[in-house]
Write a protein that holds these residues in place. Structure first.
Motif, PDB file in Angstrom:
ATOM      1  N   ALA A 254       0.836  -1.208   0.000  1.00 12.11           N
ATOM      2  CA  ALA A 254       0.000   0.000   0.000  1.00 12.11           C
ATOM      3  C   ALA A 254       0.868   1.254   0.000  1.00 12.11           C
ATOM      4  CB  ALA A 254      -0.930  -0.005   1.208  1.00 12.11           C
ATOM      5  N   ALA A 255       1.915   1.248   0.816  1.00 16.99           N
ATOM      6  CA  ALA A 255       2.800   2.414   0.874  1.00 16.99           C
ATOM      7  C   ALA A 255       3.489   2.639  -0.467  1.00 16.99           C
ATOM      8  CB  ALA A 255       3.836   2.223   1.979  1.00 16.99           C
ATOM      9  N   ARG A 256       3.886   1.550  -1.122  1.00 16.94           N
ATOM     10  CA  ARG A 256       4.557   1.680  -2.419  1.00 16.94           C
ATOM     11  C   ARG A 256       3.623   2.292  -3.459  1.00 16.94           C
ATOM     12  NH1 ARG A 256       4.228  -1.359  -6.573  1.00 16.94           N
ATOM     13  NH2 ARG A 256       3.251  -3.066  -5.412  1.00 16.94           N
ATOM     14  N   ILE A 257       2.384   1.857  -3.497  1.00 20.10           N
ATOM     15  CA  ILE A 257       1.436   2.384  -4.483  1.00 20.10           C
ATOM     16  C   ILE A 257       1.073   3.837  -4.171  1.00 20.10           C
ATOM     17  CG2 ILE A 257      -0.869   2.103  -5.469  1.00 20.10           C
ATOM     18  CD1 ILE A 257      -0.579  -0.919  -4.770  1.00 20.10           C
ATOM     19  N   LYS A 258       0.845   4.136  -2.890  1.00 17.39           N
ATOM     20  CA  LYS A 258       0.524   5.511  -2.517  1.00 17.39           C
ATOM     21  C   LYS A 258       1.689   6.457  -2.798  1.00 17.39           C
ATOM     22  CE  LYS A 258      -2.749   4.320   1.196  1.00 17.39           C
ATOM     23  NZ  LYS A 258      -2.990   4.342   2.662  1.00 17.39           N
ATOM     24  N   GLY A 259       2.905   5.917  -2.761  1.00 15.92           N
ATOM     25  CA  GLY A 259       4.071   6.735  -3.040  1.00 15.92           C
ATOM     26  C   GLY A 259       4.427   6.819  -4.505  1.00 15.92           C
ATOM     27  N   ASP A 260       3.691   6.102  -5.365  1.00 13.76           N
ATOM     28  CA  ASP A 260       3.957   6.104  -6.795  1.00 13.76           C
ATOM     29  C   ASP A 260       3.548   7.452  -7.402  1.00 13.76           C
ATOM     30  OD1 ASP A 260       3.475   5.572  -9.733  1.00 13.76           O
ATOM     31  OD2 ASP A 260       4.145   3.579  -9.117  1.00 13.76           O
TER      32      ASP A 260
ATOM     33  N   VAL B 146      -5.115   4.492 -14.664  1.00 12.18           N
ATOM     34  CA  VAL B 146      -3.898   4.862 -13.937  1.00 12.18           C
ATOM     35  C   VAL B 146      -3.487   3.746 -12.981  1.00 12.18           C
ATOM     36  CG1 VAL B 146      -2.819   6.545 -12.404  1.00 12.18           C
ATOM     37  CG2 VAL B 146      -4.488   7.310 -14.098  1.00 12.18           C
ATOM     38  N   LEU B 147      -4.424   3.313 -12.137  1.00 12.93           N
ATOM     39  CA  LEU B 147      -4.172   2.209 -11.210  1.00 12.93           C
ATOM     40  C   LEU B 147      -4.991   1.005 -11.635  1.00 12.93           C
ATOM     41  CD1 LEU B 147      -4.351   4.002  -7.722  1.00 12.93           C
ATOM     42  CD2 LEU B 147      -2.326   3.627  -9.157  1.00 12.93           C
ATOM     43  N   THR B 148      -4.438  -0.176 -11.437  1.00 10.01           N
ATOM     44  CA  THR B 148      -5.188  -1.392 -11.718  1.00 10.01           C
ATOM     45  C   THR B 148      -6.225  -1.619 -10.621  1.00 10.01           C
ATOM     46  OG1 THR B 148      -3.702  -2.836 -10.483  1.00 10.01           O
ATOM     47  CG2 THR B 148      -3.122  -2.370 -12.781  1.00 10.01           C
ATOM     48  N   GLU B 149      -7.106  -2.545 -10.879  1.00 12.78           N
ATOM     49  CA  GLU B 149      -8.128  -2.853  -9.879  1.00 12.78           C
ATOM     50  C   GLU B 149      -7.486  -3.378  -8.596  1.00 12.78           C
ATOM     51  OE1 GLU B 149     -12.098  -5.711  -9.359  1.00 12.78           O
ATOM     52  OE2 GLU B 149     -11.187  -5.410 -11.338  1.00 12.78           O
ATOM     53  N   ASP B 150      -6.468  -4.223  -8.728  1.00 10.20           N
ATOM     54  CA  ASP B 150      -5.773  -4.744  -7.550  1.00 10.20           C
ATOM     55  C   ASP B 150      -5.086  -3.618  -6.781  1.00 10.20           C
ATOM     56  OD1 ASP B 150      -6.560  -7.316  -8.012  1.00 10.20           O
ATOM     57  OD2 ASP B 150      -4.684  -7.942  -8.978  1.00 10.20           O
ATOM     58  N   GLU B 151      -4.488  -2.677  -7.487  1.00  7.56           N
ATOM     59  CA  GLU B 151      -3.819  -1.559  -6.824  1.00  7.56           C
ATOM     60  C   GLU B 151      -4.830  -0.681  -6.097  1.00  7.56           C
ATOM     61  OE1 GLU B 151       0.161  -0.715  -9.522  1.00  7.56           O
ATOM     62  OE2 GLU B 151      -1.788  -0.004 -10.244  1.00  7.56           O
ATOM     63  N   ARG B 152      -5.989  -0.470  -6.700  1.00  6.75           N
ATOM     64  CA  ARG B 152      -7.024   0.335  -6.026  1.00  6.75           C
ATOM     65  C   ARG B 152      -7.496  -0.370  -4.761  1.00  6.75           C
ATOM     66  NH1 ARG B 152      -9.115   0.712 -11.379  1.00  6.75           N
ATOM     67  NH2 ARG B 152     -10.966  -0.517 -10.810  1.00  6.75           N
ATOM     68  N   ARG B 153      -7.653  -1.669  -4.855  1.00 11.51           N
ATOM     69  CA  ARG B 153      -8.101  -2.441  -3.691  1.00 11.51           C
ATOM     70  C   ARG B 153      -7.045  -2.384  -2.579  1.00 11.51           C
ATOM     71  NH1 ARG B 153      -8.358  -7.012  -6.025  1.00 11.51           N
ATOM     72  NH2 ARG B 153     -10.382  -6.617  -6.981  1.00 11.51           N
ATOM     73  N   THR B 154      -5.786  -2.359  -2.959  1.00  6.50           N
ATOM     74  CA  THR B 154      -4.699  -2.340  -1.972  1.00  6.50           C
ATOM     75  C   THR B 154      -4.648  -1.039  -1.187  1.00  6.50           C
ATOM     76  OG1 THR B 154      -3.370  -3.844  -3.336  1.00  6.50           O
ATOM     77  CG2 THR B 154      -2.192  -2.550  -1.683  1.00  6.50           C
TER      78      THR B 154
ATOM     79  N   ALA C   5      -9.562  10.101  11.274  1.00  2.90           N
ATOM     80  CA  ALA C   5      -8.912   9.116  10.414  1.00  2.90           C
ATOM     81  C   ALA C   5      -7.537   8.739  10.948  1.00  2.90           C
ATOM     82  CB  ALA C   5      -8.789   9.671   8.998  1.00  2.90           C
ATOM     83  N   LYS C   6      -7.189   7.476  10.774  1.00  2.00           N
ATOM     84  CA  LYS C   6      -5.858   7.009  11.146  1.00  2.00           C
ATOM     85  C   LYS C   6      -4.950   7.112   9.919  1.00  2.00           C
ATOM     86  CE  LYS C   6      -7.035   3.989  15.021  1.00  2.00           C
ATOM     87  NZ  LYS C   6      -6.908   2.639  15.604  1.00  2.00           N
ATOM     88  N   TRP C   7      -4.487   8.327   9.678  1.00  2.00           N
ATOM     89  CA  TRP C   7      -3.657   8.588   8.512  1.00  2.00           C
ATOM     90  C   TRP C   7      -2.305   7.882   8.645  1.00  2.00           C
ATOM     91  CZ3 TRP C   7      -6.148  11.107   4.749  1.00  2.00           C
ATOM     92  CH2 TRP C   7      -7.177  11.983   5.079  1.00  2.00           C
ATOM     93  N   SER C   8      -1.796   7.396   7.531  1.00  2.00           N
ATOM     94  CA  SER C   8      -0.438   6.850   7.495  1.00  2.00           C
ATOM     95  C   SER C   8       0.511   7.926   6.973  1.00  2.00           C
ATOM     96  CB  SER C   8      -0.382   5.630   6.578  1.00  2.00           C
ATOM     97  OG  SER C   8      -0.547   6.033   5.220  1.00  2.00           O
ATOM     98  N   ALA C   9       1.812   7.646   7.057  1.00  2.00           N
ATOM     99  CA  ALA C   9       2.803   8.602   6.548  1.00  2.00           C
ATOM    100  C   ALA C   9       2.616   8.835   5.052  1.00  2.00           C
ATOM    101  CB  ALA C   9       4.214   8.095   6.847  1.00  2.00           C
ATOM    102  N   ALA C  10       2.299   7.773   4.303  1.00  2.00           N
ATOM    103  CA  ALA C  10       2.073   7.927   2.862  1.00  2.00           C
ATOM    104  C   ALA C  10       0.804   8.719   2.576  1.00  2.00           C
ATOM    105  CB  ALA C  10       2.003   6.551   2.200  1.00  2.00           C
TER     106      ALA C  10
ATOM    107  N   PRO D 268      10.990  -0.355   0.355  1.00  2.00           N
ATOM    108  CA  PRO D 268      10.570  -1.098  -0.846  1.00  2.00           C
ATOM    109  C   PRO D 268      10.416  -0.206  -2.071  1.00  2.00           C
ATOM    110  CG  PRO D 268       9.302  -1.803   1.067  1.00  2.00           C
ATOM    111  CD  PRO D 268      10.084  -0.589   1.492  1.00  2.00           C
ATOM    112  N   TRP D 269      10.221   1.103  -1.839  1.00  2.00           N
ATOM    113  CA  TRP D 269      10.033   2.034  -2.949  1.00  2.00           C
ATOM    114  C   TRP D 269      11.300   2.848  -3.227  1.00  2.00           C
ATOM    115  CZ3 TRP D 269       7.250   1.870   1.593  1.00  2.00           C
ATOM    116  CH2 TRP D 269       7.674   2.751   2.587  1.00  2.00           C
ATOM    117  N   ALA D 270      12.445   2.428  -2.681  1.00  2.00           N
ATOM    118  CA  ALA D 270      13.694   3.168  -2.865  1.00  2.00           C
ATOM    119  C   ALA D 270      13.965   3.391  -4.348  1.00  2.00           C
ATOM    120  CB  ALA D 270      14.854   2.411  -2.221  1.00  2.00           C
ATOM    121  N   THR D 271      14.541   4.542  -4.651  1.00  2.00           N
ATOM    122  CA  THR D 271      14.741   4.927  -6.043  1.00  2.00           C
ATOM    123  C   THR D 271      15.733   4.016  -6.753  1.00  2.00           C
ATOM    124  OG1 THR D 271      15.230   6.806  -7.467  1.00  2.00           O
ATOM    125  CG2 THR D 271      16.627   6.543  -5.553  1.00  2.00           C
TER     126      THR D 271
END
Length: 687
Positions: free
Chosen positions: A277-283, A409-417, A430-435, A493-496
């Motif tokens: 989830a963090a990787r997709i939100k950071g995309d 833009v996002l796949t169905e699986d990515e949206r679900r994630t 809301a319990k916001w995450s860093a992403a 996991p999302w390192a450049t």
């Protein structure tokens, strides 16, 4: 004092320089501003400036006031006359002058100081002799001369420089201003107009180079940066505490420091994401999803706007307002700016009709029309206000809303994630995450432009997601940046994957990338051992080398059973503490609690990362997740396999291990019960 002893003469100059610095501070303290300020506001501003000046003139007892001397063959900038004796300048952390205004110490950032770092026998830069000073506990104890006129003699390494680089340290990170190398100095003194990216292997001094660059830019462009501001961005609070002592030693006090989380702290972060989830939100694709969502509320008008002015009614048809809306959308300006422009556009259309009817309205009439209830109602209907946090909340909570704006833009699986399992009732609860917070920051910038600073230094940049790069980039859209990092130390996991990609997300694709591979602190055997991981974690990078002449202490110790591991680690820490300097025990986060109990049970007190080491407390217990950017004279590394296993994937785990292996300055002991990762190859010697 023996006047014929050169060392005594240099000590006398040091004492005189310190006395002159105290006199400079006393002069400022004696200033009387009662009769020079027109009001209390000016008085408060001037008083604060005086306080800052007094603080800047403080003598740091354990920081050398000067560390070098340049004996020029002629006056800098002048043609050398036959037989003429050149000027002599002492190079130090700040400018000091005597009662007559003559310089006793020259600021290391001044142009006349540059040859101290750049001059060589091939290019002496009009310097005859370069002298380096050695200090012990703030006292001048040695000096070393280098004759730059002897071109036939060849370049020789400075023993004092080598000693300073390898010197054990207790206390906060010190400045390296006395040990800057020519390739580092080129980066430090690069112009303010461009962005510089520094790819630096462990121990190459990239963090110190970045901090020195800030200090240099503040010296060379003080007025400009005083207006626009500077900011140093670090990976975490422990790291910022670790480096905060450096800038004062370089002559700078007012540089803001923050983490990326601080920058985007518009919502309270209380939740966490899965790695996916963090990787997709950071995309970077999320920027387009947000752009679509922000504009989703804009609708085309179906009714005209009718404005009543006195006995007259002025009508603007719906199709004309639609043209205004479409033009603003096509211009792709900030949502909030467009919303503010629309009522003025409608009001201007009314003024055109007034002029056609023979009236002569002015700008005040246009403003009045823009504020009428009819225009306000039309704008509210066509271009409604957007609350960024509520918008992101809806995106992450409403599957249909997300699907609409993430289509293609996002796949169905990515949206679900990325969708929240339990939608929050409000942005506040809301319990916001860093992403999530980064997404809110992006949405805020889509609504209203983020203010830009004059210069931003971003350290450990390799760990940022594309969306985090965008968050940093919009803080320096009109300024420049210094980007510091090491692709091999990317531990998210999302390192450049490349600096070209990162700089594009940052909005600085034209930035120059400089690579530092010459290590100054990490022992040769240690960096060679850690470099075995490079083919697996960063195949495009060259292995670092070390200029240290001593190989350092290095051992890999295997224990026969897991139950013996804790005692072996404690024993290794006890051995390290018998030497001079700081000691870091680095372990997988899950092992920190157990090792803390073992250290306490063995009577070994320890600190947490970021706490300042002292002679009485030299051991720090460091979770592997916080080790990046820190360094210790001696490191004990607990169970490498556990460090690797503590990360979401193997590549990230091996990168985390690479970071842990390269925190040592003088010695490293690896203690393990499980088999070492295969990438390390045949086990190094045991000891």
């Amino acid at each position: 004092m023996n006047a014929n002893d050169p060392l005594e003469r240099e000590r006398a100059h040091l004492a005189s320089s310190r006395a002159a610095l105290r006199a400079m501070q006393a002069d400022v303290e004696a200033l009387d501003i009662k009769d020079v300020t027109a009001n209390w506001v000016n008085a408060a501003v001037l008083e604060r400036q005086i306080e800052e000046r007094i603080a800047a003139l403080a003598d740091l007892a354990h920081t050398p006031l000067f560390f070098g001397r340049l004996d020029y063959l002629s006056a800098p900038g002048a043609d050398r006359a036959e037989g003429a004796e050149g000027e002599r300048f002492y190079i130090g952390r700040r400018h000091v002058h005597d009662a007559d205004g003559d310089p006793m110490v020259i600021d290391w950032r001044a142009p006349v100081s540059q040859p101290f770092y750049r001059a060589s026998k091939k290019d002496p830069m009009d310097v005859g002799t370069r002298r380096r000073f050695g200090y012990t506990g703030g006292e001048l104890t040695a000096y070393e001369d280098e004759d730059l006129t002897d071109a036939a003699g060849g370049e020789q390494a400075s023993r004092l420089l080598q000693t300073e680089i390898e010197r054990p340290r207790v206390g906060p990170m010190r400045d390296i201003v006395a040990t800057i190398q020519p390739e580092q100095d080129e980066i430090v003194r690069a112009g303010i107009g461009g962005t510089v990216c520094v790819q630096g292997a462990p121990g190459t001094g990239k963090t110190a180079v970045g901090l020195h660059r800030v200090a240099y830019l503040l010296y060379a462009h003080r007025e400009r940066l005083a207006r626009t501001g500077t900011l140093v961005i670090g990976p975490n609070r422990s790291f910022l505490r670790y480096i905060e002592q450096v800038l004062p030693a370089l002559g700078e006090l007012n540089v803001a420091q923050a983490t990326v989380d601080d920058l985007v702290g518009h919502v309270e972060v209380r939740g966490t994401d899965t790695a996916d989830a963090a990787r997709i939100k950071g995309d970077a694709r999320m920027a387009e999803v947000l752009r679509r969502a922000v504009r989703a509320g804009v609708t085309m008008p179906v009714e005209p706007v009718v404005v009543v002015r006195g006995s007259r009614r002025w009508r603007v048809p719906a199709y004309e307002i639609e043209e205004m809306v479409r033009e603003l959308l096509d211009r792709d300006i900030r949502y909030g700016a467009a919303r503010e422009a629309l009522p003025q556009r409608i009001a201007h259309a009314v003024l055109v009709r007034m002029e056609e009817a023979g009236e002569a309205p002015d700008d005040r009439v246009q403003d009045a029309v823009a504020r009428t209830a009819a225009v306000k109602a039309a704008v509210k209907s066509v271009w409604p206000a957007v609350d960024p946090a509520k918008l992101v909340l809806r995106l992450l909570s409403d599957p249909e809303f997300l699907a609409e704006h993430a289509a293609g833009v996002l796949t169905e699986d990515e949206r679900r994630t990325v969708l929240w399992a339990r939608p929050a009732r409000s942005a506040r609860s809301a319990k916001w995450s860093a992403a999530d917070a980064v997404l809110v920051d992006e949405a805020m910038d889509l609504v209203a432009r983020t203010p830009s600073l004059g210069h931003v230094v971003l350290d450990e940049a390799q760990d940022l997601s594309p969306m985090q790069y965008r968050a940093v980039g919009r803080r320096c859209t009109t300024g420049s940046a210094t980007i510091l990092g090491d692709l091999a130390q990317g531990t998210t996991p999302w390192a450049t994957a490349s600096w070209a990609e990162a700089l594009t997300h940052l909005g600085k694709p034209e930035a120059a990338v400089e690579e530092l591979t010459q290590g100054f602190r990490v022992p040769r055997e240690v960096i060679a051992y850690a470099s075995r991981l490079l083919p697996a974690i960063a195949p495009g990078l060259a292995a670092a080398t070390s200029m240290r002449e001593s190989p350092g202490d290095f051992a890999v110790r295997g224990v026969g059973a897991h139950e013996e591991l804790d005692a072996a680690v404690v024993a290794a820490c006890r051995e390290a503490l018998e030497r001079e300097g700081s000691v870091g025990l680095i372990a997988a986060d899950a092992r920190v609690g157990v090792l803390g109990e073992a250290l306490t049970g063995a009577g070994l007190p320890y600190l947490a990362p970021g706490e300042e080491t002292t002679e009485a407390a030299r051991l720090t217990l460091v979770p592997a997740s916080l080790a990046k950017g820190l360094e210790y004279d001696y490191v004990v590394l607990d169970e490498p396999a556990a460090v690797v296993a503590g990360e979401p994937d193997e590549r990230t785990g091996l990168r985390r291990l690479y970071v842990a292996l390269t925190r040592a300055v003088s010695g490293l002991t690896v203690v393990h019960a499980e088999a070492l990762p295969g990438e390390l190859g045949v086990q190094a010697r045991t000891g």
